[in-house]
Design a protein around this motif. Structure first.
Motif, PDB file in Angstrom:
ATOM      1  N   LYS A  85       0.825  -1.186   0.124  1.00  0.00           N
ATOM      2  CA  LYS A  85       0.079  -0.070  -0.149  1.00  0.00           C
ATOM      3  C   LYS A  85       0.842   1.203  -0.111  1.00  0.00           C
ATOM      4  O   LYS A  85       0.557   2.328  -0.540  1.00  0.00           O
ATOM      5  CB  LYS A  85      -0.816  -0.104   1.142  1.00  0.00           C
ATOM      6  N   SER A  86       1.963   1.407   0.675  1.00  0.00           N
ATOM      7  CA  SER A  86       2.629   2.539   0.960  1.00  0.00           C
ATOM      8  C   SER A  86       3.746   2.845  -0.100  1.00  0.00           C
ATOM      9  O   SER A  86       3.381   3.936  -0.990  1.00  0.00           O
ATOM     10  CB  SER A  86       3.548   2.236   2.303  1.00  0.00           C
ATOM     11  N   SER A  87       4.603   1.777  -0.648  1.00  0.00           N
ATOM     12  CA  SER A  87       5.438   2.050  -1.695  1.00  0.00           C
ATOM     13  C   SER A  87       6.410   0.968  -1.740  1.00  0.00           C
ATOM     14  O   SER A  87       7.332   0.853  -1.442  1.00  0.00           O
ATOM     15  CB  SER A  87       6.398   3.469  -1.246  1.00  0.00           C
ATOM     16  N   PRO A  88       5.825  -0.171  -2.621  1.00  0.00           N
ATOM     17  CA  PRO A  88       6.188  -1.280  -3.066  1.00  0.00           C
ATOM     18  C   PRO A  88       7.728  -1.248  -3.722  1.00  0.00           C
ATOM     19  O   PRO A  88       7.457  -1.288  -5.057  1.00  0.00           O
ATOM     20  CB  PRO A  88       5.556  -2.251  -3.491  1.00  0.00           C
ATOM     21  N   THR A  89       8.691  -0.566  -3.555  1.00  0.00           N
ATOM     22  CA  THR A  89       9.829  -0.337  -4.015  1.00  0.00           C
ATOM     23  C   THR A  89      11.045  -0.555  -3.301  1.00  0.00           C
ATOM     24  O   THR A  89      11.104  -0.686  -1.961  1.00  0.00           O
ATOM     25  CB  THR A  89      10.197   1.411  -4.332  1.00  0.00           C
ATOM     26  N   ILE A  90      12.449  -0.711  -3.976  1.00  0.00           N
ATOM     27  CA  ILE A  90      13.679  -1.154  -3.229  1.00  0.00           C
ATOM     28  C   ILE A  90      13.931  -0.125  -2.151  1.00  0.00           C
ATOM     29  O   ILE A  90      14.354  -0.320  -1.273  1.00  0.00           O
ATOM     30  CB  ILE A  90      14.693  -1.247  -4.343  1.00  0.00           C
ATOM     31  N   ALA A  91      13.809   1.236  -2.718  1.00  0.00           N
ATOM     32  CA  ALA A  91      13.962   2.431  -1.643  1.00  0.00           C
ATOM     33  C   ALA A  91      13.407   2.448  -0.515  1.00  0.00           C
ATOM     34  O   ALA A  91      13.563   2.250   0.523  1.00  0.00           O
ATOM     35  CB  ALA A  91      13.638   3.659  -2.404  1.00  0.00           C
ATOM     36  N   PHE A  92      12.017   1.763  -0.372  1.00  0.00           N
ATOM     37  CA  PHE A  92      11.190   1.641   0.609  1.00  0.00           C
ATOM     38  C   PHE A  92      11.599   0.829   1.659  1.00  0.00           C
ATOM     39  O   PHE A  92      11.720   0.676   2.818  1.00  0.00           O
ATOM     40  CB  PHE A  92       9.650   1.743   0.321  1.00  0.00           C
ATOM     41  N   PHE A  93      11.793  -0.683   0.942  1.00  0.00           N
ATOM     42  CA  PHE A  93      12.365  -1.751   1.773  1.00  0.00           C
ATOM     43  C   PHE A  93      13.668  -1.617   2.329  1.00  0.00           C
ATOM     44  O   PHE A  93      13.979  -2.342   3.172  1.00  0.00           O
ATOM     45  CB  PHE A  93      12.071  -3.015   0.862  1.00  0.00           C
ATOM     46  N   PHE A  94      14.416  -0.906   1.614  1.00  0.00           N
ATOM     47  CA  PHE A  94      15.845  -0.529   1.895  1.00  0.00           C
ATOM     48  C   PHE A  94      15.710   0.131   3.535  1.00  0.00           C
ATOM     49  O   PHE A  94      16.531  -0.022   4.633  1.00  0.00           O
ATOM     50  CB  PHE A  94      16.524   0.438   1.216  1.00  0.00           C
ATOM     51  N   LEU A  95      14.862   1.424   3.400  1.00  0.00           N
ATOM     52  CA  LEU A  95      14.453   2.031   4.744  1.00  0.00           C
ATOM     53  C   LEU A  95      13.896   1.188   5.848  1.00  0.00           C
ATOM     54  O   LEU A  95      14.264   1.315   6.967  1.00  0.00           O
ATOM     55  CB  LEU A  95      13.724   3.155   4.471  1.00  0.00           C
ATOM     56  N   VAL A  96      13.116   0.492   5.401  1.00  0.00           N
ATOM     57  CA  VAL A  96      12.627  -0.575   6.337  1.00  0.00           C
ATOM     58  C   VAL A  96      13.586  -1.421   7.022  1.00  0.00           C
ATOM     59  O   VAL A  96      13.572  -1.906   8.192  1.00  0.00           O
ATOM     60  CB  VAL A  96      11.335  -1.497   5.607  1.00  0.00           C
ATOM     61  N   THR A  97      14.249  -2.006   6.132  1.00  0.00           N
ATOM     62  CA  THR A  97      15.251  -3.030   6.657  1.00  0.00           C
ATOM     63  C   THR A  97      16.557  -2.310   7.725  1.00  0.00           C
ATOM     64  O   THR A  97      16.845  -2.641   8.548  1.00  0.00           O
ATOM     65  CB  THR A  97      16.148  -3.577   5.487  1.00  0.00           C
ATOM     66  N   LEU A  98      16.850  -0.916   7.126  1.00  0.00           N
ATOM     67  CA  LEU A  98      17.790  -0.228   8.111  1.00  0.00           C
ATOM     68  C   LEU A  98      16.880   0.045   9.306  1.00  0.00           C
ATOM     69  O   LEU A  98      17.935  -0.084  10.575  1.00  0.00           O
ATOM     70  CB  LEU A  98      17.940   1.125   7.285  1.00  0.00           C
TER      71      LEU A  98
END
Length: 307
Positions: free
Chosen positions: A25-38
């Motif tokens: 829903k939010s932003s299914p992108t590499i950038a989004f999941f990078f921040l999530v992982t960090l």
């Protein structure tokens, strides 16, 4: 399982389906999941300060395994983002969640470990394969290549392959970590729960490092990162809490269960929950073959977990 384990696993299942829904829903992108992982690493980082002796005892093999699991995690999250961009979560989530078990079983056969796979597990794998074939269909008579030869299914399967990869690596790495002994007392540096929490924290760090390379290389993802840093840090932190918390709860639940296979089996309730969230939240169609496929897949997963 005790009631404590049951409640912990149920919360974990909701959290796992929830972070996938929120990510889509939010932003299914590499950038989004990078921040999530960090953020996931930062959330659990205080655990590392309490286990510096365990980390100092790591040898080159464990460090290499940590790099490998981070790479698999980065591929998994990148493929998941691409699958959610391309199509329905109610198709991508069950396939990505269930298919790794097929790959792990095939790997065991290839490595000559057939004795470790029961007849019930083989039946379970067959049910999973059948269920995954039904999930992308709109009608039971609609069996054709175009249902599967698309970006959603392809990236979901890549995510599943990466999941199988980091699962195999995780088992090897945590086994090595549990075998590290204090040279004076001869006892392990940490108990299995502490090892798992330290490991998942370092796994997040490793994945974040690999994904940062993707951010540097892919210009489109660099552009996506800037608005996320300005306006979506709270969403990233919330998704990180769900993602890392879901795994931590499962690890904790294993301490309250006499047989961890029951924990593994009950975890699969996240698949129908994820599909339900997609149908309700995104108004995705729940075609009869999709419903039958999800049910068959869950039955197969339970059969493998208890077999």
């Amino acid at each position: 399982m005790t009631w404590t384990a049951l409640v912990l696993v149920l919360i974990s299942a909701v959290a796992h389906a929830g972070w996938n829904f929120y990510g889509k829903k939010s932003s299914p992108t590499i950038a989004f999941f990078f921040l999530v992982t960090l953020f996931g690493f930062l959330l659990f980082a205080p655990i590392l300060f309490a286990h510096t002796q365990l980390i100092a005892a790591f040898d080159a093999r464990i460090l290499l395994l940590l790099l490998a699991t981070g790479l698999f995690q980065a591929v998994y999250l990148s493929a998941l983002a691409a699958a959610y961009q391309a199509g329905d979560m109610s198709i991508a989530y069950p396939i990505a969640r269930s298919s790794p078990l097929i790959i792990v079983c095939l790997t065991a056969f290839a490595l000559g470990q057939r004795d470790s796979i029961s007849a019930q597990a083989v039946v379970g794998v067959a049910l999973i394969v059948g269920g995954c074939l039904f999930i992308p269909m709109t009608r039971f008579s609609d069996l054709r290549w175009s249902n599967y030869g698309n970006r959603t299914t392809a990236f979901a399967l890549l995510a599943a392959l990466a999941t199988a990869g980091y699962s195999i690596v995780d088992d090897a790495a945590t086994s090595q970590m549990r075998g590290l002994l204090d040279p004076i007392s001869g006892r392990p540096w940490a108990d299995p729960l502490q090892v798992s929490l330290v490991y998942v924290t370092l796994q997040c760090l490793s994945a974040a490092l690999w994904m940062s390379l993707l951010i540097v290389v892919v210009a489109k993802e660099r552009k996506r990162l800037k608005p996320l840093l300005r306006h979506s840090l709270a969403r990233c932190a919330g998704t990180a809490a769900f993602m890392t918390g879901a795994y931590a709860l499962v690890i904790l639940a294993m301490a309250f269960a006499s047989n961890v296979s029951y924990v593994v089996a009950f975890r699969q309730v996240s698949i129908p929950l994820g599909v339900l969230m997609a149908v309700v939240g995104f108004k995705e169609k729940l075609y009869p073959p999709k419903a039958a496929g999800v049910f068959t897949t869950v039955c197969g997963l339970v059969a493998v977990a208890l077999g």
